[in-house]
Design an enzyme around this catalytic site. Structure first.
Site, short mmCIF file in Angstrom:
data_model
loop_
_atom_site.label_atom_id
_atom_site.label_comp_id
_atom_site.label_asym_id
_atom_site.label_seq_id
_atom_site.Cartn_x
_atom_site.Cartn_y
_atom_site.Cartn_z
N ASP A 76 0.84 -1.21 0.00
CA ASP A 76 0.00 0.00 0.00
C ASP A 76 0.87 1.26 0.00
O ASP A 76 1.75 1.42 0.84
CB ASP A 76 -0.87 -0.07 1.26
N HIS A 95 -4.06 4.03 6.66
CA HIS A 95 -2.95 3.64 5.78
C HIS A 95 -1.60 3.93 6.43
O HIS A 95 -1.45 4.89 7.19
CB HIS A 95 -3.05 4.38 4.45
#
Length: 564
Positions: free
Chosen positions: A202, A375
């Protein structure tokens, strides 16, 4: 002399990784992994339209490659239940009939609800948990616990004959998660010791240094705000962030408040989460929305949709004073517990202004820690890289700048540049004992969803919509005798969204005269079939209007030939 028989060389076992979305963009995540005659797919998400995509509801990935090879697709695996990872499923799954899907309980419950809403037949649905491994053709697919902003999030390790691919999904490192189940660092470390061929990680927050704050930080803020609030507290998180909703409920219970839930998606997600045991609301705390006004303002918390300023969401309707049960009033404290998705900033800004105008106190991230990202920031990305020690690295889930920054971050950690692949949508990456390379490009890209239409809106239609929005419409209509060409009605010239600026002149009359002259001349020349007349009318009107106003509205000529 006996001829020497030539033997064909056996093909070298090769793993192909094909990102069909989710790179060079944030959204519509979907990646195909292919070995021999087997394909597994990770995620099937959508993306919300950009501002210039007028009238478009969603953007989904082009799954043509999967449809052409559907007999080889063994399954779709889901990392978690956010729209950018599951939202395209109702549109793509009908073309992949017979393909099973795998995901954790909440993820599959959200997908099942979505499929039923779209009247799509349910596929074979296989519930997995972190730690499970399933065999799908040449792939052994392992699900690994990670932390994110929705329950049931997992990374996926694909064990292939060529090597292990670790796909992190969306993740962050949270040592004190709300569910008290931190990510499985030990499993990532074990895979790293055994050997990881490819790490796909990610990249969303790669531009941010340090670490992402724990989700519990937001819970502490909720407690502090509720301890001082005198009136109603209206909170708007993402509906899918069940852990944050739980923290809001926990804070409400702590300060003796009851809870209402507003907004279709919020009600749906909370109902599913409660059924699955992912969300707990003590008995007597939940109040039906229609009875909210029967509870003292100082004893009520309302959890609602609308953190992105969506026009028909619960909070926006409350701010506009047109909600059926609840309207924002002086003394309310409104907490926007989510960051605006890129493109939604102006809608959120407008909502905040409306809330202030109604006399509410508004709390958002610029003022307090009411939101943390799901995130990983740079230090967390470094950690997952060091744990897995991959031979090859592929940054995913980000715009091109995010992918490049992630590649640069890994290179600074000593990873060889030639072993880093910055992906592009549709571009295949191949891995074998001979090494790795970029290979062919398959059909991929955005498919636009407009109402019930999927893929039928293209660039030409979008251009027309922009032209209509910016320049307006001029329509000219005329009816002729099909045999003689005599004008029976009209010409009529109308305009919508177009302003004529020529002074001291009847512009519409002038344009009507122009159309009449064009038709008369065409009939005299014997060139007056409907198609030819429409082309002549369009060209003449376009030229005259541009001469007068320097504008290019959409010209719509209508010609009717009547048998008399």
């Amino acid at each position: 002399m006996t001829p020497v028989k030539r033997t064909e060389k056996a093909p070298i076992p090769t793993l192909r990784i094909i990102p069909l979305g989710g790179v060079e963009e944030i959204g519509k995540n979907i990646t195909a992994f292919e070995y021999g005659q087997d394909i597994v797919v990770v995620d099937c998400g959508l993306m919300f339209p950009q501002e210039d995509m007028l009238g478009i509801d969603y953007v989904i990935p082009d799954a043509s490659y999967l449809v052409r090879n559907k007999n080889r697709v063994r399954a779709i695996l889901f990392t978690h239940g956010h729209e950018d990872h599951i939202g395209a499923t109702p549109y793509i799954l009908p073309s992949l009939q017979g393909v099973p899907i795998y995901g954790t309980r909440l993820t599959l419950a959200l997908i099942e609800h979505k499929l039923k809403e779209h009247h799509v037949s349910l596929p074979e649905m296989n519930v997995v948990a972190a730690g499970d491994t399933v065999k799908l053709g040449a792939f052994e697919c392992e699900f690994i616990k990670i932390s994110h902003s929705i329950a049931g999030s997992v990374a996926i390790a694909l064990h292939t004959p060529v090597g292990v691919v670790v796909h992190t999904g969306d993740f962050k490192v949270d040592y004190t998660p709300v569910d008290d189940k931190p990510m499985d660092f030990g499993r990532f470390a074990t895979l790293g010791q055994q050997g990881v061929l490819v790490l796909m990680a990610d990249s969303t927050n790669v531009e941010r240094t340090g670490y992402t704050m724990s989700e519990r930080t937001v819970g502490e803020t909720f407690n502090r705000l509720l301890s001082t609030a005198r009136g109603r507290v209206i909170e708007a998180p993402f509906a899918s962030n069940v852990h944050r909703v739980q923290q809001i409920i926990d804070a409400a219970v702590r300060y003796g408040r009851r809870v209402c839930i507003s907004g279709r998606s919020m009600v749906n997600v909370c109902s599913l989460a409660m059924e699955l045991g992912e969300l707990f609301i003590p008995e007597g705390v939940l109040v039906p929305l229609e009875r909210a006004n029967m509870v003292e303002n100082s004893e009520l918390v309302i959890i609602t949709t609308g953190s992105q300023g969506e026009a028909m969401s619960g909070l926006v309707r409350m701010a506009r004073q047109d909600h059926r049960y609840i309207n924002v009033q002086k003394g309310d404290t409104v907490i926007l517990s989510a960051n605006p998705i890129p493109g939604n900033e102006k809608y959120v800004s407008r909502l905040i202004n409306q809330l202030y105008q109604q006399g509410a106190e508004v709390i958002y991230e610029a003022l307090a820690e009411v939101h943390v990202s799901g995130h990983a920031c740079q230090e967390e990305l470094k950690l997952i890289y060091q744990l897995t020690k991959p031979k090859y690295f592929i940054p995913v889930h980000g715009e091109y700048r995010h992918l490049m920054r992630h590649a640069m971050l890994v290179e600074k950690m000593g990873h060889e540049r030639q072993r880093i692949f910055v992906p592009a949508i549709g571009r295949t990456m191949e891995f074998s004992s001979r090494g790795a390379r970029f290979a062919d490009t398959v059909q991929a890209g955005p498919v636009l969803v407009d109402g019930l239409g999927v893929g039928d809106v293209g660039n030409a239609v979008l251009r027309d919509r922009h032209q209509l929005a910016e320049e307006g419409l001029v329509m000219a209509e005329v009816a002729l005798d099909a045999n003689t060409g005599t004008i029976l009605a009209g010409p009529t010239v109308l305009s919508r969204g177009y302003v004529f600026v020529k002074e001291n002149n009847d512009v519409m009359a002038e344009l009507r005269d122009l159309v009449e002259q064009v038709v008369t001349d065409a009939v005299a020349a014997g060139n007056w079939d409907a198609g030819s007349l429409r082309s002549l009318m369009r060209e003449s009107l376009r030229n005259r209007i541009y001469e007068q106003t320097n504008r290019n509205p959409v010209i719509l000529p209508l010609v009717e030939l009547i048998e008399t």
